[in-house]
Design an enzyme around this catalytic site. Structure first.
Site, PDB file in Angstrom:
ATOM      1  N   ASP A   1       0.870  -1.165   0.000  1.00  0.00           N
ATOM      2  CA  ASP A   1       0.000   0.000   0.000  1.00  0.00           C
ATOM      3  C   ASP A   1       0.918   1.230   0.000  1.00  0.00           C
ATOM      4  O   ASP A   1       2.138   1.108   0.214  1.00  0.00           O
ATOM      5  CB  ASP A   1      -0.873  -0.047   1.256  1.00  0.00           C
ATOM      6  CG  ASP A   1      -1.721   1.192   1.436  1.00  0.00           C
ATOM      7  OD1 ASP A   1      -2.322   1.649   0.443  1.00  0.00           O
ATOM      8  OD2 ASP A   1      -1.785   1.701   2.566  1.00  0.00           O
TER       9      ASP A   1
ATOM     10  N   ASP B   1      -0.190   5.106   1.190  1.00  0.00           N
ATOM     11  CA  ASP B   1      -0.411   6.033   2.297  1.00  0.00           C
ATOM     12  C   ASP B   1      -0.301   5.327   3.642  1.00  0.00           C
ATOM     13  O   ASP B   1      -1.019   4.358   3.923  1.00  0.00           O
ATOM     14  CB  ASP B   1      -1.790   6.680   2.183  1.00  0.00           C
ATOM     15  CG  ASP B   1      -1.936   7.539   0.929  1.00  0.00           C
ATOM     16  OD1 ASP B   1      -0.928   7.752   0.232  1.00  0.00           O
ATOM     17  OD2 ASP B   1      -3.064   7.988   0.655  1.00  0.00           O
TER      18      ASP B   1
END
Length: 237
Positions: A59, A61
């Protein structure tokens, strides 16, 4: 000033970030500041003889970097000189970079290709901006630069270039992200390890993916525990 989520202090003070260099045998060898090899500092999971995932998916953020890409960054952005091009600044002068261990983890993983492929699965609604950030943020050079090529080597390689399995960056369920990654690469879900900071994204485990939930971004400790979790799910430990 850009709004940022507060991070917990990292209790793993013994996790020392070190650069890695790829040897001629394609086995990663850590190097100290003077370029000398540090064989004893090789991660144990790298030489214990047990299998590794065929794909590592990240991922963005609060996993690869410590900000929300759609909130914190005001375009346009540019590289920050004097930081080995590892940092990026935005229109407001805010500076952004990867979590401290992340560049070195990515550098190590690139030395394991083609055995391990790298991908991104992010729900960020600003995919173009994320790609631009990944282009401008550079990884540390794999080897101490020769004087004749020092300026080019200091920039390192673009972070975006390490993700050879593809970048799936768009809103929606991460089931879709992984279905696309699976179709593109032909890698089975059971052979994928995913690092993410949001518990609801554990839905990908219904596909057979192993997800490691990180609390303070990607670090050496989180990465090793992710490897152990994947091996446990495969019945290897």
């Amino acid at each position: 000033m850009a709004r940022r989520r507060l991070s917990k202090s990292n209790p793993n003070a013994d996790n020392i970030t070190r650069p890695f260099a790829a040897s001629a045998s394609n086995a990663p060898t850590p190097v100290d500041a003077d370029g000398s090899a540090i064989e004893d500092d090789l991660p144990s999971w790298l030489h214990d003889g047990l299998p590794l995932p065929s794909m590592i998916v990240l991922d963005l953020d609060y996993t690869l970097w410590d900000f929300y890409s759609d909130i914190a960054v005001a375009t346009p952005i540019r590289s920050v000189p004097g930081t080995n091009y590892a940092k990026v600044s935005d229109r407001n002068g805010e500076k952004f970079e990867l979590y401290p261990d992340a560049p070195h983890i990515l550098r190590l993983l690139t030395s394991l290709k083609p055995d391990i492929r790298l991908g991104v699965a992010s729900k960020s609604p600003v995919g173009d901006l994320c790609r631009e950030l990944l282009k401008l943020m550079r990884l540390p050079p794999a080897d101490p630069p020769a004087d004749s090529n020092k300026k080019a080597a200091e920039k390192g390689s673009k972070t975006i270039d390490v993700f050879d399995a593809g970048l799936e960056i768009y809103e929606g369920s991460k089931l879709r992200h992984f279905e696309v990654l699976g179709r593109r690469t032909g890698i089975a879900f059971e052979d994928m390890l995913f690092f993410d900071d949001e518990p609801p994204n554990r839905v990908v485990e219904t596909l057979g993916v192993t997800m490691r939930l990180v609390s303070d971004g990607l670090s050496w400790k989180e990465f090793e525990e992710g490897i152990m979790q994947w091996r446990a799910n495969k019945g290897l430990v």
